[in-house]
Design an enzyme around this catalytic site. Structure first.
Site, PDB file in Angstrom:
ATOM      1  N   ASP A   1      57.988  24.156 109.823  1.00 42.69           N
ATOM      2  CA  ASP A   1      58.340  25.168 108.676  1.00 42.69           C
ATOM      3  C   ASP A   1      59.868  24.941 108.372  1.00 42.69           C
ATOM      4  O   ASP A   1      60.532  24.500 108.875  1.00 42.69           O
ATOM      5  CB  ASP A   1      57.780  26.542 109.298  1.00 42.69           C
ATOM      6  CG  ASP A   1      57.564  27.491 108.038  1.00 42.69           C
ATOM      7  OD1 ASP A   1      57.691  26.974 107.117  1.00 42.69           O
ATOM      8  OD2 ASP A   1      57.492  28.761 108.752  1.00 42.69           O
TER       9      ASP A   1
ATOM     10  N   LYS B   1      65.211  43.345  84.824  1.00 41.14           N
ATOM     11  CA  LYS B   1      65.733  42.331  86.018  1.00 41.14           C
ATOM     12  C   LYS B   1      67.162  42.667  86.510  1.00 41.14           C
ATOM     13  O   LYS B   1      67.952  41.485  86.499  1.00 41.14           O
ATOM     14  CB  LYS B   1      65.543  41.136  85.580  1.00 41.14           C
ATOM     15  CG  LYS B   1      64.073  40.651  85.351  1.00 41.14           C
ATOM     16  CD  LYS B   1      63.826  39.215  84.981  1.00 41.14           C
ATOM     17  CE  LYS B   1      62.644  38.897  84.929  1.00 41.14           C
ATOM     18  NZ  LYS B   1      62.165  37.309  84.393  1.00 41.14           N
TER      19      LYS B   1
ATOM     20  N   ASP C   1      55.728  30.288 112.348  1.00 45.62           N
ATOM     21  CA  ASP C   1      55.862  31.662 112.914  1.00 45.62           C
ATOM     22  C   ASP C   1      54.685  32.821 112.495  1.00 45.62           C
ATOM     23  O   ASP C   1      54.744  33.735 113.074  1.00 45.62           O
ATOM     24  CB  ASP C   1      57.276  32.301 112.448  1.00 45.62           C
ATOM     25  CG  ASP C   1      57.632  32.179 111.174  1.00 45.62           C
ATOM     26  OD1 ASP C   1      56.469  31.669 110.204  1.00 45.62           O
ATOM     27  OD2 ASP C   1      58.568  32.345 110.561  1.00 45.62           O
TER      28      ASP C   1
ATOM     29  N   ASP D   1      50.434  29.949 110.210  1.00 41.92           N
ATOM     30  CA  ASP D   1      50.575  28.912 110.918  1.00 41.92           C
ATOM     31  C   ASP D   1      49.250  28.611 112.211  1.00 41.92           C
ATOM     32  O   ASP D   1      49.514  27.658 112.849  1.00 41.92           O
ATOM     33  CB  ASP D   1      51.866  28.810 111.557  1.00 41.92           C
ATOM     34  CG  ASP D   1      53.043  28.764 110.481  1.00 41.92           C
ATOM     35  OD1 ASP D   1      52.821  27.996 109.705  1.00 41.92           O
ATOM     36  OD2 ASP D   1      53.881  29.685 110.560  1.00 41.92           O
TER      37      ASP D   1
END
Length: 939
Positions: free
Chosen positions: A348, A454, A661, A665
């Site tokens: 990852d 934004k 993690d 996964d």
């Protein structure tokens, strides 16, 4: 009959059609799910609960502790020891008083101790789905009949209107119908740490987990609040799909476990064959049934390596302790060696390759790109001083004040920054470089960030004037700027200059940075109401800040080590492709085309592309290039995509390590040859599914663990050789007894004294040999490479073993002849001379093993080059071996249990000399082999 919005399966309602639910306005969403703003009625909710079932994850079959413990008593090597124990008890019945019952009980003790030890080391149960359950909230707020009520999570049904707010975990997959300032953390599902904005507005198609009007079970609301209509519950949620994947994956035997099974089967076959044949030969030669039976049983027990099982277990446990000191926690002992033959690491990105925290890496001011490294500024390769940094005081003032992060003093006295990760990074950046203003400017007002503008602005009082600081997306802030601050002077911002700033912003963005523009303006007087029109215009541009989740410092060198060691590192992440590619370049996983323009094109494969890709194409993509081209980078991957990549690699014959993690996964971690979870950022699910846990969440620790894994295999090979060598001098006495009518030179209890006594500590010391300096400069060993190869077995049995047997048998007959015995003279097994002679045989084997422990440190390299003191445990093992031999020979208990008798001290002189000759003979063999062949890459 149910209306069209439902799908049925075998006559039972199971799911809503919600594949296009994100495209619909809120009113249509309500209609599609047959609900309304006031939610469901209690009666309708009860009906749907009966139709769809409770909002829980399916419980897997409970782990059985008795069954788990029983496996350690019934694997092949344990069965072989059970058989040896049974034969020992049988022999005791045939010839009582020979100590065979003691042998049987000792073997049973070995089986029990090893089984309990291994069980305690590997006890974890299959709790992945139970951990998933803990990640979901126990209760949730919903609207029923227009009233807000708190109900159990299990009672939530499709069509319920959820009420969600900051800090809460989402209990089911849902479509937002109201949202205010909402951001969510999807890391548990996607592995991506960046907070995601959520809105109730209809949206077009996209990556399912990134669609902004959907929230998913198990994710967390970071800020804001809203309402959402439930569309999927239980095992139909994204969480449930992951739980289903994890529960379906079966874990196989590790390479070491397979190899131990093969070795023990070979040993068992040889032992049983020899025992049966020699029993038949004994009968044929007229020895009689009982003597032939003892003869056959002795051959079998002498051939069975009783010490191999506990030595392997203890060696792996010691390796586990060494790895823990290097920040790798091993849950399954056999996984240590699996790492050593890993050929691919599927890693990852977030938290493994990177630090899992946003950090300002560089900024743009005064038409310069200034890089931040270790608390210093660099531009064009030149380090700048603090006086140079002072010219950007206003830029840093904006970073220090235009945020809502908080500096909090913890109970241990440390000052930490909490809040939005981006704002935390900006504040820490200013503080790290010593540019924090004390005291802080007084805040007079704020225009909060919103998704439409934004940007955000804050108003401050500074030295008798009002200053507004603004930060936000460059495309939002730059059009509002009319001036720019260059080298401390405010100048008019021309069209060309604005285009240059936008170009620099795009350059940063292309390098996967998150870019913020920072600006300011003076405000003439305190406005009655702080509004966008009065604050956010006529701004002065101060600079651009480029943020990134940076790689761990040790990762680039770890990637280089992997490349040298023939281990491929493949990134599989849920993050954006540009971000994945930039990090891959930064750590050296793929070449940087700015420094290596000749480097080939590196494909970035997204999940949607993988869905359309054929199995043959995926295999071609995953096949290592002979020209050394880098592997593809996989981005926007879902759990099923990761599973497919891992499964394909395993089908191609690769030994695959997978890091992870998050909940997403878990299936891949379980499918891999070795699953590696993050200890700091990892979820309970990942930790419980994995075989190894990184205590520091650092990819470099994996490389250290691979080195340890390779060392473990070589060390097991060394002590397996050492343990098997003593089988030859243990078997030869029985062959001489059966075929030549020799006196039996070694009793079965004495065989056990070697296998489970004197050999144990030196064998364990061999298991603690340090890594060879070049062990990470060679490719992983092939899966087809045996633990005990033919050349190794020939050296073990026909060189070291025969030499040891020659020493032991020579000592036996030498002692008899010195004491007046002549060939053919009857020798009673109870006579003092016979017991002394067998004691000398035992001492000869033990001293031969002292020489062999040095010989077995390497089958190629001389002990003189390895060093005598590089492994202190070897010396302690020899001391323990000699002390145990002394207890067996010179104590009444040792004499009673093992049938020994004290011998004069002078006998140890010839025995020690013989052991030295044995060692020098092995050194001569190594010298000859080294001249004939190239030095081996493995020791």
């Amino acid at each position: 009959m149910r209306p069209a919005p439902f799908l049925s399966y075998e006559g039972r309602v199971t799911d809503f059609r919600y594949h296009d639910i994100h495209r619909l306005p809120a009113e249509e969403v309500m209609k599609r799910l047959e609900t309304g703003p006031g939610g469901l009625s209690f009666e309708e909710a009860a009906r749907r609960l009966a139709d769809f079932g409770p909002n829980v994850l399916t419980e897997p079959e409970r782990y059985s502790v008795p069954r788990g413990l029983a496996r350690h008593f019934t694997h092949f090597l344990a069965v072989l020891l059970w058989f040896a124990a049974g034969l020992s008890f049988a022999a005791d019945q045939l010839r009582p008083g020979e100590g065979m019952a003691t042998v049987g009980w000792a073997i049973l003790g070995v089986i029990a101790i090893n089984a309990v030890f291994a069980f305690l080391q590997e006890y974890k149960a299959e709790r992945a789905v139970h951990a998933l359950q803990r990640m979901l909230p126990d209760k949730a707020w919903v609207t029923r009949r227009g009233q807000s009520v708190e109900i159990k999570r299990s009672e939530i049904v499709p069509g319920d209107v959820l009420i969600v707010g900051e800090g809460e975990r989402v209990p089911a997959d849902a479509r937002l119908v109201e949202a205010s300032g909402m951001r969510v953390d999807n890391a548990a599902l996607t592995g991506e740490s960046k907070p995601k904005r959520r809105t109730a507005e209809p949206t077009e198609d996209g990556h399912w987990l990134d669609i902004p009007n959907l929230v998913f079970a198990g994710t967390t609301i970071l800020s804001g609040h809203g309402k959402a209509v439930v569309v999927a519950t239980g095992m139909r949620s994204e969480f449930g799909k992951i739980a289903h994947l994890a529960s379906k994956v079966e874990s196989g035997l590790s390479p070491l476990q397979k190899e131990i099974v093969k070795v023990t089967r070979v040993v068992a076959t040889i032992s049983l064959a020899m025992g049966t044949v020699f029993f038949a030969i004994g009968l044929w030669t007229g020895l009689g049934f009982w003597i032939s039976a003892i003869f056959g049983i002795g051959i079998i027990v002498a051939n069975v390596p009783e010490g191999l099982l506990p030595t392997v277990t203890l060696s792996l446990a010691m390796s586990s302790q060494r790895m823990a000191k290097r920040h790798a926690l091993i849950k399954h002992l056999a996984s240590i060696e699996t790492l050593g033959c890993a050929t691919v690491i599927c890693t990852d990105k977030t938290g493994t390759l990177t630090e899992n925290r946003m950090k300002v890496d560089r900024f743009y001011a005064d038409r310069l790109v200034i890089e931040s490294r270790e608390g210093c500024f660099f531009t064009a390769g030149r380090m700048m001083g603090n006086t140079d940094a002072g010219q950007w005081r206003l830029f840093f003032d904006a970073l220090l004040h235009c945020h809502n992060a908080k500096r909090v003093r913890r109970s241990d006295g440390r000052l930490v920054v909490t809040g939005d990760p981006t704002e935390v990074a900006l504040l820490e950046f200013a503080v790290e470089h010593g540019l924090a203003r004390e005291p802080q400017l007084r805040r007079m007002g704020e225009l909060a960030f919103d998704a439409d503008r934004k940007r955000m602005s804050t108003l401050h009082w500074s030295e008798g004037r009002l200053i507004a600081f603004t930060k936000g997306a460059p495309e939002s802030v730059l059009p509002l700027c009319t001036r720019a601050l260059f080298h401390g002077e405010s100048v008019t911002l021309t069209t060309d200059e604005r285009a240059r700033l936008m170009s620099q912003s795009r350059t940063f963005a292309d390098q996967a940075y998150r870019v913020l523009a920072v600006a300011m303006r003076e405000v003439a007087h305190q406005p009655e109401h702080i509004e966008v029109d009065t604050i956010e215009n006529d701004l002065t541009f101060l600079g651009l800040a480029a943020l990134m989740d940076p790689p761990h410092r040790e990762v680039p060198s770890a990637i280089a080590t992997c490349r040298r060691a023939g281990v491929r590192a493949i990134m599989i992440t849920g993050d954006h492709p540009l971000t994945a590619l930039a990090i891959a370049r930064k750590i050296g996983m793929i070449p940087d085309q700015t420094t290596q323009p000749q480097a080939g094109y590196v494909p970035v494969i997204e999940g949607s592309q993988l869905d359309r890709m054929s199995e043959e194409h995926l295999r071609q993509l995953l096949t290592p290039s002979r020209s050394g081209e880098p592997d593809a980078v996989f981005a926007r991957m879902s759990p099923r995509h990761k599973m497919r990549v891992v499964s394909t690699l395993k089908e191609m014959g690769e030994v695959v390590a997978v890091t992870g993690d998050g909940v997403n996964d878990a299936p891949a971690l379980k499918k891999a040859d070795i699953g590696i979870a993050m200890g700091i950022a990892g979820t309970d699910v990942a930790k419980e599914t994995a075989d190894m846990i990184l205590l520091d969440d650092n990819f470099a620790t994996i490389v250290n663990a691979i080195e340890e894994g390779r060392t473990v295999f070589e060390n097991i090979r060394k002590f397996a050789t050492y343990v098997l060598v003593s089988n030859v001098p243990e078997v030869i006495p029985y062959l001489g007894y059966g075929f030549l009518g020799m006196p039996l030179a070694l009793t079965i209890p004495q065989v056990l004294a070697v296998d489970l006594g004197t050999d144990m500590v030196p064998a364990i010391a061999l298991g603690a040999e340090p890594p060879h300096p070049g062990i990470m400069d060679v490719s992983p060993r092939p899966k087809t490479e045996r633990l005990l190869t033919t050349p190794l077995l020939l050296r073990t049995y026909f060189f070291l073993g025969l030499n040891s047997a020659l020493l032991a048998m020579g000592a036996f007959f030498g002692y008899l002849f010195v004491n007046g015995w002549t060939w053919g003279t009857p020798l009673s097994w109870s006579s003092p001379l016979y017991k002394e002679a067998t004691t000398v045989t035992l001492a000869g084997i033990v001293l031969a093993q002292v020489a062999n422990v040095f010989a077995c440190r390497s089958h190629r390299h001389s002990v003189f080059t390895l060093g005598w003191f590089t492994n202190p445990l070897i010396l302690w093992g020899i001391i323990a071996e000699i002390l145990l031999l002394a207890l067996i020979i010179y104590t009444p208990m040792g004499n009673d249990v093992f049938g020994t008798k004290p011998v004069p001290s002078w006998i140890f002189g010839p025995l020690a000399l013989g052991a030295l000759v044995l060692l020098l003979t092995e050194e001569a063999r190594k010298a000859v082999v080294s001249r004939l062949n190239q030095p081996a890459s493995r020791v």
